[in-house]
Design an enzyme around this catalytic site. Structure first.
Site, short mmCIF file in Angstrom:
data_model
loop_
_atom_site.label_atom_id
_atom_site.label_comp_id
_atom_site.label_asym_id
_atom_site.label_seq_id
_atom_site.Cartn_x
_atom_site.Cartn_y
_atom_site.Cartn_z
N CYS A 33 0.82 -1.26 0.05
CA CYS A 33 -0.03 0.03 -0.06
C CYS A 33 0.91 1.19 -0.04
CB CYS A 33 -0.78 -0.07 1.20
SG CYS A 33 -1.73 1.42 1.45
N CYS A 36 0.10 3.76 2.75
CA CYS A 36 0.54 3.31 4.02
C CYS A 36 2.09 3.50 4.35
CB CYS A 36 0.40 1.64 4.08
SG CYS A 36 -1.55 1.23 3.75
#
Length: 108
Positions: A33, A36
């Site tokens: 991600c 993230c």
């Protein structure tokens, strides 16, 4: 610099988050991600600066799906702030440090 963000698994969640005396920010994340990864340094800084007032933790949803499912995590990154074992704030998506800090400050 020591890493101040605590990496959790499903087994540690009860003790480290739900039974914690201080507020706990849980970052539901995944290695694949990009957003993230983008907020990771921000969370590390907050963990250092708020040590003793806020515990910052991280749980990889690919490796620990039970906890993610229990809290209905559908998008990453998802940040849940727990206080006295209950979710008091939910933040979905990456955001700048100033905005994240502002949203958390009311609960500290």
């Amino acid at each position: 610099m020591a890493k101040d963000v605590i990496e959790l698994g499903d087994a540690q969640f009860q003790h480290e988050v739900l039974e914690a005396q201080e507020p706990v920010l849980v970052d539901f994340t995944a290695t694949w991600c990009p957003p993230c990864r983008a907020i990771s340094p921000i969370l590390e800084t907050l963990a250092s600066e708020y040590r003793g007032r806020l515990k910052v933790t991280q749980i990889n949803v690919d490796d620990h799906q039970e906890t993610a499912e229990r809290y209905g995590i559908r998008a990453l990154p998802s940040l849940l702030l727990f206080k006295e074992g209950k979710v008091v704030q939910q933040l979905v998506g990456a955001r700048p440090r100033a905005r994240l800090e502002e949203e958390l400050r009311a609960h500290l």
